[in-house]
Design a protein around this motif. Structure first.
Motif, PDB file in Angstrom:
ATOM      1  N   GLU A  57      35.889  -6.046  28.032  1.00  0.00           N
ATOM      2  CA  GLU A  57      34.478  -5.908  27.653  1.00  0.00           C
ATOM      3  C   GLU A  57      34.046  -4.439  27.738  1.00  0.00           C
ATOM      4  OE1 GLU A  57      32.432 -10.055  29.112  1.00  0.00           O
ATOM      5  OE2 GLU A  57      33.081  -8.631  30.653  1.00  0.00           O
ATOM      6  N   HIS A  60      35.538  -2.578  24.814  1.00  0.00           N
ATOM      7  CA  HIS A  60      34.899  -2.995  23.564  1.00  0.00           C
ATOM      8  C   HIS A  60      33.578  -2.249  23.380  1.00  0.00           C
ATOM      9  CE1 HIS A  60      32.688  -5.488  20.697  1.00  0.00           C
ATOM     10  NE2 HIS A  60      33.862  -5.917  20.272  1.00  0.00           N
ATOM     11  N   ARG A  79      29.155  -5.806  15.475  1.00  0.00           N
ATOM     12  CA  ARG A  79      28.896  -7.174  15.932  1.00  0.00           C
ATOM     13  C   ARG A  79      29.569  -8.208  15.031  1.00  0.00           C
ATOM     14  NH1 ARG A  79      23.991  -4.433  16.828  1.00  0.00           N
ATOM     15  NH2 ARG A  79      23.113  -5.114  14.847  1.00  0.00           N
ATOM     16  N   SER A  84      35.599  -7.365  15.821  1.00  0.00           N
ATOM     17  CA  SER A  84      36.248  -8.005  16.974  1.00  0.00           C
ATOM     18  C   SER A  84      37.749  -8.116  16.771  1.00  0.00           C
ATOM     19  CB  SER A  84      35.654  -9.392  17.219  1.00  0.00           C
ATOM     20  OG  SER A  84      34.323  -9.271  17.654  1.00  0.00           O
ATOM     21  N   ARG A  85      38.174  -8.500  15.569  1.00  0.00           N
ATOM     22  CA  ARG A  85      39.613  -8.572  15.289  1.00  0.00           C
ATOM     23  C   ARG A  85      40.252  -7.190  15.370  1.00  0.00           C
ATOM     24  NH1 ARG A  85      37.811 -12.747  12.000  1.00  0.00           N
ATOM     25  NH2 ARG A  85      37.395 -11.421  10.216  1.00  0.00           N
ATOM     26  N   ASP A  88      40.537  -6.230  19.031  1.00  0.00           N
ATOM     27  CA  ASP A  88      41.630  -6.953  19.704  1.00  0.00           C
ATOM     28  C   ASP A  88      42.984  -6.321  19.389  1.00  0.00           C
ATOM     29  OD1 ASP A  88      39.887  -8.744  20.911  1.00  0.00           O
ATOM     30  OD2 ASP A  88      40.208 -10.329  19.404  1.00  0.00           O
TER      31      ASP A  88
END
Length: 110
Positions: A57, A60, A79, A84-85, A88
């Protein structure tokens, strides 16, 4: 004993361009934005966020801030599922030897 194989902006953009439409003119400013975001994040949440945030977190939030501050992507993109991908994949990259190398003198010293 180890260092990044490539500058931060190169590693970040090499992964980002597979997931996001990025502003390529902003790529050179990403390293500076990363350093600024790292300092801000470290002051706001020392020890990589422990115990309030997981390290993932914490990172990120830092990466999103660096991408926004550099102008690489607009805020709303950070967002999105695509961001997010991308994050990761980036997070996993830094857990491997693909992102790191020993300092030149380390091997001869050992």
């Amino acid at each position: 004993l180890i260092r990044l194989k490539y500058p931060v902006h190169e590693l970040y953009t090499s992964v980002a361009k597979n997931h996001l439409s990025i502003n390529s003119q902003a790529v050179p400013s990403l390293s500076h934005a990363f350093l600024k975001s790292f300092k801000t994040q470290s002051l706001a949440h020392p020890n990589f966020g422990y115990p309030k945030l997981s390290s993932k977190e914490w990172w990120h939030s830092l990466v999103a801030s660096a991408f926004i501050d550099s102008g690489l992507v607009p805020q709303e993109i950070t967002r999105s599922p695509d961001f997010s991908r991308m994050f990761d994949e980036l997070y996993e990259l830094f857990a491997t030897k693909k992102a790191w190398e020993p300092f030149p003198e380390v091997l001869s010293t050992l």
